[in-house]
Design a protein around this motif. Sequence first.
Motif, PDB file in Angstrom:
ATOM      1  N   ILE A  75      34.813  14.752  63.269  1.00  0.00           N
ATOM      2  CA  ILE A  75      35.543  14.720  61.861  1.00  0.00           C
ATOM      3  C   ILE A  75      37.064  15.462  61.757  1.00  0.00           C
ATOM      4  CG2 ILE A  75      35.484  15.373  59.617  1.00  0.00           C
ATOM      5  CD1 ILE A  75      32.510  15.155  59.733  1.00  0.00           C
ATOM      6  N   GLU A  76      37.194  16.617  62.683  1.00  0.00           N
ATOM      7  CA  GLU A  76      38.292  17.050  62.823  1.00  0.00           C
ATOM      8  C   GLU A  76      39.282  16.294  63.629  1.00  0.00           C
ATOM      9  OE1 GLU A  76      37.058  20.869  64.110  1.00  0.00           O
ATOM     10  OE2 GLU A  76      37.292  21.747  62.226  1.00  0.00           O
ATOM     11  N   ALA A  77      38.937  15.534  64.427  1.00  0.00           N
ATOM     12  CA  ALA A  77      39.595  14.914  65.259  1.00  0.00           C
ATOM     13  C   ALA A  77      40.040  13.349  64.735  1.00  0.00           C
ATOM     14  CB  ALA A  77      38.974  14.394  66.717  1.00  0.00           C
ATOM     15  N   VAL A  98      26.924  24.046  52.082  1.00  0.00           N
ATOM     16  CA  VAL A  98      26.692  22.750  51.759  1.00  0.00           C
ATOM     17  C   VAL A  98      27.744  22.238  50.930  1.00  0.00           C
ATOM     18  CG1 VAL A  98      25.343  21.076  50.988  1.00  0.00           C
ATOM     19  CG2 VAL A  98      24.177  22.447  52.597  1.00  0.00           C
ATOM     20  N   GLY A  99      28.050  23.227  49.827  1.00  0.00           N
ATOM     21  CA  GLY A  99      28.964  23.007  48.949  1.00  0.00           C
ATOM     22  C   GLY A  99      30.604  22.790  49.437  1.00  0.00           C
ATOM     23  N   TYR A 100      30.514  23.893  50.455  1.00  0.00           N
ATOM     24  CA  TYR A 100      31.751  23.947  51.252  1.00  0.00           C
ATOM     25  C   TYR A 100      32.124  22.486  51.958  1.00  0.00           C
ATOM     26  CZ  TYR A 100      35.069  24.561  55.039  1.00  0.00           C
ATOM     27  OH  TYR A 100      36.292  24.463  55.826  1.00  0.00           O
ATOM     28  N   TYR A 101      31.108  21.959  52.678  1.00  0.00           N
ATOM     29  CA  TYR A 101      31.253  20.785  53.422  1.00  0.00           C
ATOM     30  C   TYR A 101      31.527  19.602  52.533  1.00  0.00           C
ATOM     31  CZ  TYR A 101      30.583  22.959  57.748  1.00  0.00           C
ATOM     32  OH  TYR A 101      30.759  23.770  58.964  1.00  0.00           O
ATOM     33  N   THR A 102      30.741  19.455  51.459  1.00  0.00           N
ATOM     34  CA  THR A 102      30.802  18.279  50.534  1.00  0.00           C
ATOM     35  C   THR A 102      31.901  18.020  49.643  1.00  0.00           C
ATOM     36  OG1 THR A 102      29.195  19.339  49.012  1.00  0.00           O
ATOM     37  CG2 THR A 102      28.221  18.153  50.763  1.00  0.00           C
ATOM     38  N   GLU A 103      32.123  19.290  49.218  1.00  0.00           N
ATOM     39  CA  GLU A 103      33.292  19.611  48.152  1.00  0.00           C
ATOM     40  C   GLU A 103      34.672  19.913  48.659  1.00  0.00           C
ATOM     41  OE1 GLU A 103      31.957  22.034  44.590  1.00  0.00           O
ATOM     42  OE2 GLU A 103      29.998  21.257  44.948  1.00  0.00           O
ATOM     43  N   PHE A 106      34.769  17.739  53.743  1.00  0.00           N
ATOM     44  CA  PHE A 106      34.819  16.234  53.862  1.00  0.00           C
ATOM     45  C   PHE A 106      36.062  15.529  52.775  1.00  0.00           C
ATOM     46  CE2 PHE A 106      29.963  16.133  54.658  1.00  0.00           C
ATOM     47  CZ  PHE A 106      30.263  16.607  55.849  1.00  0.00           C
ATOM     48  N   VAL A 107      36.288  16.217  51.825  1.00  0.00           N
ATOM     49  CA  VAL A 107      37.387  15.627  50.963  1.00  0.00           C
ATOM     50  C   VAL A 107      38.723  15.862  51.492  1.00  0.00           C
ATOM     51  CG1 VAL A 107      38.433  15.846  48.570  1.00  0.00           C
ATOM     52  CG2 VAL A 107      35.910  16.077  48.665  1.00  0.00           C
ATOM     53  N   GLU A 108      38.969  17.174  52.038  1.00  0.00           N
ATOM     54  CA  GLU A 108      40.202  17.046  52.638  1.00  0.00           C
ATOM     55  C   GLU A 108      40.413  16.240  53.775  1.00  0.00           C
ATOM     56  OE1 GLU A 108      40.938  21.912  51.786  1.00  0.00           O
ATOM     57  OE2 GLU A 108      40.474  21.148  53.686  1.00  0.00           O
ATOM     58  N   ARG A 109      39.461  15.734  54.329  1.00  0.00           N
ATOM     59  CA  ARG A 109      39.707  14.958  55.608  1.00  0.00           C
ATOM     60  C   ARG A 109      39.361  13.570  55.230  1.00  0.00           C
ATOM     61  NH1 ARG A 109      38.720  19.822  56.728  1.00  0.00           N
ATOM     62  NH2 ARG A 109      39.584  21.175  58.365  1.00  0.00           N
ATOM     63  N   ASP A 110      39.282  13.061  54.041  1.00  0.00           N
ATOM     64  CA  ASP A 110      39.018  11.792  53.572  1.00  0.00           C
ATOM     65  C   ASP A 110      37.842  11.085  54.056  1.00  0.00           C
ATOM     66  OD1 ASP A 110      39.786   9.614  51.899  1.00  0.00           O
ATOM     67  OD2 ASP A 110      40.931   8.521  53.723  1.00  0.00           O
ATOM     68  N   VAL A 111      36.690  11.958  54.250  1.00  0.00           N
ATOM     69  CA  VAL A 111      35.502  11.263  54.993  1.00  0.00           C
ATOM     70  C   VAL A 111      34.339  11.287  53.603  1.00  0.00           C
ATOM     71  CG1 VAL A 111      33.448  12.049  56.135  1.00  0.00           C
ATOM     72  CG2 VAL A 111      35.782  12.703  56.950  1.00  0.00           C
ATOM     73  N   ARG A 112      33.821  10.114  53.497  1.00  0.00           N
ATOM     74  CA  ARG A 112      32.772   9.628  52.515  1.00  0.00           C
ATOM     75  C   ARG A 112      31.511  10.151  52.843  1.00  0.00           C
ATOM     76  NH1 ARG A 112      31.460   3.359  50.814  1.00  0.00           N
ATOM     77  NH2 ARG A 112      29.859   3.728  49.118  1.00  0.00           N
ATOM     78  N   TYR A 113      30.876  10.974  52.016  1.00  0.00           N
ATOM     79  CA  TYR A 113      29.719  11.427  52.018  1.00  0.00           C
ATOM     80  C   TYR A 113      28.369  10.708  51.247  1.00  0.00           C
ATOM     81  CZ  TYR A 113      25.911  15.040  51.923  1.00  0.00           C
ATOM     82  OH  TYR A 113      24.619  15.668  51.784  1.00  0.00           O
ATOM     83  N   ILE A 114      27.332  10.397  52.036  1.00  0.00           N
ATOM     84  CA  ILE A 114      26.330   9.833  51.277  1.00  0.00           C
ATOM     85  C   ILE A 114      25.067  10.469  51.470  1.00  0.00           C
ATOM     86  CG2 ILE A 114      24.781   7.656  51.016  1.00  0.00           C
ATOM     87  CD1 ILE A 114      27.589   6.287  51.842  1.00  0.00           C
ATOM     88  N   ALA A 115      24.008  10.993  50.562  1.00  0.00           N
ATOM     89  CA  ALA A 115      22.866  11.362  50.720  1.00  0.00           C
ATOM     90  C   ALA A 115      21.962  10.325  49.871  1.00  0.00           C
ATOM     91  CB  ALA A 115      22.822  12.810  50.344  1.00  0.00           C
TER      92      ALA A 115
END
Length: 550
Positions: A75-77, A98-103, A106-115
Amino acid sequence: MTAYTNKPEQITALYARLSQEDALDGDSNSIVNQKAVLSKYAADNGFTNPVFFIDDGVSGVTFDRPNFNRMIAEIEAGNVATVIVKDMSRLGRDYLKVGYYTEIFFVERDVRYIAINDGVDSAKGDNDFTPFRNLFNDFYAKDTSKKVRAIKKAQGMAGEHLTKPPYGYKVDPADKKKWIVDEEAASVVKRIFDLCIAGKGPMQIAKILKADKILTTKAYYAKQKGKLLPDNPYNWNENSIVGILERMDYCGHTVNFKSYSKSHKLKKRIPTTKEQQAIFRNTHEAIVEEAVFERVQELRANKRRPTKAERQGLFSGLVYCADCGSKLHFATCKSFSGSQDHYRCAKYKSNTGSCTAHFIREETLKAIVRQRIFDVTARFIENIMDFREMVYQQRFAEAEKKIQRQKKQLEQARKRITELDRIFKRIYEDDINGTISHERFLKLSAEYEAEQRELTEKVNAEQKEVDTYEQNKSNFDSFALIIRKYVGITELTPTIVNEFIKKIVVHAPEKIDGKRFQKVDIVFNFVGEIHLPTDSQTEQKEANKHEKTA
């Protein structure tokens, strides 16, 4: 709503995780099941370039997971467009992280997250219930941890092994709860203890094993499982040796609760005190005799370091000053001949005290100790029963009287503690019935509780003294084994010295009629000092006045 754009070269990360606790839920959370759900969802919804990242058997409260870290690196790459999980608990069970990664991440790196099962999709906007799901997952992990700890506590207090067998043992195929000796590895464990008794330190032992091409524990297990050996398979390190030398399990005892963690979210284990540990004796076959283990602990408490001249004193760490109690340090240098090596009081050497400059040459001390061991051995062989009686009289005759008094006091104290329990019950009933006032009850109960607490502490302390005394009396047999082992010795070795001698006390020398007299007290392992009928002060002749002073 956030707009996500997929670059053709970006991947869809399908993340699956299963911890040992999750495995108890059955097939619903199995890796196979998660992969099937993730694959179908990606195919049905047109997600391209799917790549699996799987952590099997890793707890959700830690985020230091091999494949999770690999996914984060991707993701960082900038190589990941979407992260898909079966449900939010697969990402983790720490609601803050979990809140840090999802909110944030992922948001800062324009990554879509689906559960999938939780209906979470960052492309469709915030889900107000998502933070609560994270919190519930965290509660679940905490509750599971409590249950697991309670089970482990019960198993540990029942004497069951809480860890895998240490190097030297293996699980009994007929009973998974038992350990049996692994003969090949056990022979190495025995050798490590023997080398320590012979005066070798952990680093020296590691070098010896490496030179002899003995497989390290990691390499040994790899060989047993038919796997490739690691690089440098003979490269033993000091910490591995120390871990073996300090492990009481090798005496045949189970030692539980040797460490703990402050929280289910923290990996770091904190060592417990001996009082916090639970020791169950004789639960499996011993590899090392307990007497040998205890002697090794004593030797390690008095660590010996080679001198710059690369010579090590035969008695280093064992010799003490009779005047100030300090150790006598071994003194040598490359220009010394062997006859000039000597032991000198540490306080005089470092000029930190007022102790006199007394010393003793190693050659002289060798002669004294060798003769002393010879005399004691000869007396033992001549008449074992007389020797036992002599040792008993010297060490235990006076102590026996004190111990007998303590045993009577213990019996009286225990009777009084039992009586106080009956009194408590009686005055409690009187308080309920109104026979005595409640204020009177509180005063009496406080007095009786204080007395009972004091008696209990006294009983525990005195029982410990009695147990130590009884153990010391039984130690004669251990000393007898050492004597029989070394009958007819002509020269001292580090092993012989360490098995026989616990402590050597050197007194300041005296000159009488031009001769040098020096008293040396030798404290033997298991039996203490032994005074033979022919004992007298050890005479050390005056050194040649023209000899170079050490």
